[in-house]
Design a protein around this motif. Structure first.
Motif, PDB file in Angstrom:
ATOM      1  N   UNK A  43       0.804  -1.220   0.000  1.00  0.00           N
ATOM      2  CA  UNK A  43       0.000   0.000   0.000  1.00  0.00           C
ATOM      3  C   UNK A  43       0.835   1.267   0.000  1.00  0.00           C
ATOM      4  N   UNK A  44       2.156   1.147  -0.107  1.00  0.00           N
ATOM      5  CA  UNK A  44       3.027   2.327  -0.115  1.00  0.00           C
ATOM      6  C   UNK A  44       2.810   3.170  -1.375  1.00  0.00           C
ATOM      7  N   UNK A  45       2.533   2.506  -2.510  1.00  0.00           N
ATOM      8  CA  UNK A  45       2.204   3.225  -3.744  1.00  0.00           C
ATOM      9  C   UNK A  45       0.953   2.600  -4.344  1.00  0.00           C
ATOM     10  N   UNK A  46       0.236   3.371  -5.119  1.00  0.00           N
ATOM     11  CA  UNK A  46      -0.982   2.888  -5.761  1.00  0.00           C
ATOM     12  C   UNK A  46      -0.635   2.117  -7.026  1.00  0.00           C
ATOM     13  N   UNK A  47      -1.474   1.174  -7.385  1.00  0.00           N
ATOM     14  CA  UNK A  47      -1.318   0.432  -8.627  1.00  0.00           C
ATOM     15  C   UNK A  47      -1.976   1.248  -9.736  1.00  0.00           C
ATOM     16  N   UNK A  48      -1.173   1.925 -10.544  1.00  0.00           N
ATOM     17  CA  UNK A  48      -1.687   2.824 -11.585  1.00  0.00           C
ATOM     18  C   UNK A  48      -2.580   2.082 -12.575  1.00  0.00           C
ATOM     19  N   UNK A  49      -2.326   0.783 -12.779  1.00  0.00           N
ATOM     20  CA  UNK A  49      -3.137   0.014 -13.715  1.00  0.00           C
ATOM     21  C   UNK A  49      -4.573  -0.128 -13.223  1.00  0.00           C
ATOM     22  N   UNK A  50      -4.795   0.028 -11.927  1.00  0.00           N
ATOM     23  CA  UNK A  50      -6.131  -0.125 -11.361  1.00  0.00           C
ATOM     24  C   UNK A  50      -6.849   1.208 -11.177  1.00  0.00           C
ATOM     25  N   UNK A  51      -6.201   2.328 -11.498  1.00  0.00           N
ATOM     26  CA  UNK A  51      -6.784   3.654 -11.279  1.00  0.00           C
ATOM     27  C   UNK A  51      -7.341   4.189 -12.592  1.00  0.00           C
ATOM     28  N   UNK A  52      -8.633   4.481 -12.595  1.00  0.00           N
ATOM     29  CA  UNK A  52      -9.289   5.022 -13.777  1.00  0.00           C
ATOM     30  C   UNK A  52      -8.744   6.417 -14.094  1.00  0.00           C
ATOM     31  N   UNK A  53      -8.577   6.743 -15.369  1.00  0.00           N
ATOM     32  CA  UNK A  53      -8.111   8.088 -15.719  1.00  0.00           C
ATOM     33  C   UNK A  53      -9.212   9.139 -15.702  1.00  0.00           C
ATOM     34  N   UNK A  54     -10.467   8.765 -15.403  1.00  0.00           N
ATOM     35  CA  UNK A  54     -11.542   9.749 -15.345  1.00  0.00           C
ATOM     36  C   UNK A  54     -11.236  10.782 -14.278  1.00  0.00           C
ATOM     37  N   UNK A  55     -11.518  12.037 -14.583  1.00  0.00           N
ATOM     38  CA  UNK A  55     -11.373  13.074 -13.573  1.00  0.00           C
ATOM     39  C   UNK A  55     -10.777  14.352 -14.127  1.00  0.00           C
ATOM     40  N   UNK A  56     -10.325  15.171 -13.191  1.00  0.00           N
ATOM     41  CA  UNK A  56      -9.764  16.479 -13.523  1.00  0.00           C
ATOM     42  C   UNK A  56      -8.318  16.536 -13.065  1.00  0.00           C
ATOM     43  N   UNK A  57      -7.454  16.951 -13.961  1.00  0.00           N
ATOM     44  CA  UNK A  57      -6.026  17.125 -13.703  1.00  0.00           C
ATOM     45  C   UNK A  57      -5.750  18.606 -13.926  1.00  0.00           C
ATOM     46  N   UNK A  58      -5.150  19.264 -12.935  1.00  0.00           N
ATOM     47  CA  UNK A  58      -5.000  20.716 -13.053  1.00  0.00           C
ATOM     48  C   UNK A  58      -3.812  21.215 -12.251  1.00  0.00           C
ATOM     49  N   UNK A  59      -3.169  22.268 -12.775  1.00  0.00           N
ATOM     50  CA  UNK A  59      -2.025  22.882 -12.089  1.00  0.00           C
ATOM     51  C   UNK A  59      -2.097  24.379 -12.296  1.00  0.00           C
ATOM     52  N   UNK A  60      -2.062  25.118 -11.195  1.00  0.00           N
ATOM     53  CA  UNK A  60      -2.004  26.577 -11.254  1.00  0.00           C
ATOM     54  C   UNK A  60      -0.548  27.025 -11.148  1.00  0.00           C
ATOM     55  N   UNK A 120       2.335  10.071 -20.572  1.00  0.00           N
ATOM     56  CA  UNK A 120       2.610   9.154 -19.465  1.00  0.00           C
ATOM     57  C   UNK A 120       1.509   9.322 -18.423  1.00  0.00           C
ATOM     58  N   UNK A 121       0.945   8.203 -17.932  1.00  0.00           N
ATOM     59  CA  UNK A 121      -0.105   8.251 -16.918  1.00  0.00           C
ATOM     60  C   UNK A 121       0.284   7.330 -15.771  1.00  0.00           C
ATOM     61  N   UNK A 122       0.391   7.901 -14.554  1.00  0.00           N
ATOM     62  CA  UNK A 122       0.781   7.079 -13.406  1.00  0.00           C
ATOM     63  C   UNK A 122      -0.308   6.992 -12.339  1.00  0.00           C
ATOM     64  N   UNK A 123      -1.517   7.439 -12.656  1.00  0.00           N
ATOM     65  CA  UNK A 123      -2.613   7.421 -11.706  1.00  0.00           C
ATOM     66  C   UNK A 123      -2.789   8.744 -10.991  1.00  0.00           C
ATOM     67  N   UNK A 124      -1.698   9.461 -10.748  1.00  0.00           N
ATOM     68  CA  UNK A 124      -1.751  10.758 -10.068  1.00  0.00           C
ATOM     69  C   UNK A 124      -1.472  11.927 -10.992  1.00  0.00           C
ATOM     70  N   UNK A 125      -0.963  11.651 -12.181  1.00  0.00           N
ATOM     71  CA  UNK A 125      -0.539  12.733 -13.067  1.00  0.00           C
ATOM     72  C   UNK A 125      -0.540  12.252 -14.513  1.00  0.00           C
ATOM     73  N   UNK A 126      -0.810  13.187 -15.425  1.00  0.00           N
ATOM     74  CA  UNK A 126      -0.650  12.948 -16.857  1.00  0.00           C
ATOM     75  C   UNK A 126       0.453  13.894 -17.316  1.00  0.00           C
ATOM     76  N   UNK A 127       1.504  13.339 -17.914  1.00  0.00           N
ATOM     77  CA  UNK A 127       2.645  14.144 -18.361  1.00  0.00           C
ATOM     78  C   UNK A 127       2.837  13.964 -19.861  1.00  0.00           C
ATOM     79  N   UNK A 128       2.820  15.075 -20.585  1.00  0.00           N
ATOM     80  CA  UNK A 128       3.051  15.038 -22.023  1.00  0.00           C
ATOM     81  C   UNK A 128       4.551  14.966 -22.278  1.00  0.00           C
TER      82      UNK A 128
END
Length: 176
Positions: A43-60, A120-128
């Motif tokens: 449980x130290x890190x999340x399994x990105x393969x099990x995390x849906x990409x639905x949602x909002x990703x945002x950075x100010x 790249x998608x790791x469950x917590x971030x999408x990086x171009x």
């Protein structure tokens, strides 16, 4: 003599075995290391393969806000919209369909030149990536570029993604 031959034969057979792999099980086409599998199991890190990409990703940031929304589309497809701002009159904006492949999101922008970006998608971030196709330049104004833009997750539901607005107040992801 027979005993010695049998021992040599067993040793020879042992040498012929395939070496054990230190890579763990394959997740989404990518072999996970033993250390990564242990961290996921604990449980130290999340399994990105099990995390849906639905949602909002945002950075100010100082020059504005970068936002990416991902919502479900028809027939199990993914839809997205994004906006990246780099200051006055310098931004990129687009919408289209996405497809998930392992730890990647393949973003296919709607429009004329068919810009496609493998993010790249790791469950917590999408990086171009640091380099994108030249066809993507049509999505940008001024000196804006999609190269190297990253979007950290702030919400993991489609409703939040549907409420996201661009700089001009219009929705990033339009409902179908």
């Amino acid at each position: 003599m027979r005993r010695t031959s049998a021992v040599l034969l067993l040793l020879l057979a042992a040498c012929q075995r395939e070496p054990a792999s230190d890579a763990g099980p394959v997740r989404g086409g990518v072999a996970a290391s033993g250390l990564e599998q242990a961290a996921i199991a604990s449980g130290a890190i999340a399994d990105a393969a099990a995390i849906s990409p639905f949602g909002l990703f945002q950075r100010d940031h100082e020059a504005g806000r970068d936002a990416l929304c991902v919502i479900p589309g028809k027939g199990g497809a993914l839809r997205f919209g994004l906006e990246a701002n780099f200051g006055e009159e310098q931004s990129c904006r687009g919408q289209g369909q996405a497809r998930r492949t392992g730890d990647k999101l393949i973003l296919s922008f709607s429009g004329g030149d068919r810009c496609i970006v493998v993010a790249q998608y790791d469950g917590d971030q999408v990086a171009l990536p640091g380099v994108v196709d030249m066809a993507c330049a049509d999505l940008c104004e001024g000196r804006g570029t999609l190269e190297g833009v990253s979007f950290p997750r702030i919400a993991n539901d489609a409703a939040s993604a549907l409420r996201a607005r661009g700089r001009g107040g219009d929705p990033l992801c339009e409902p179908q």
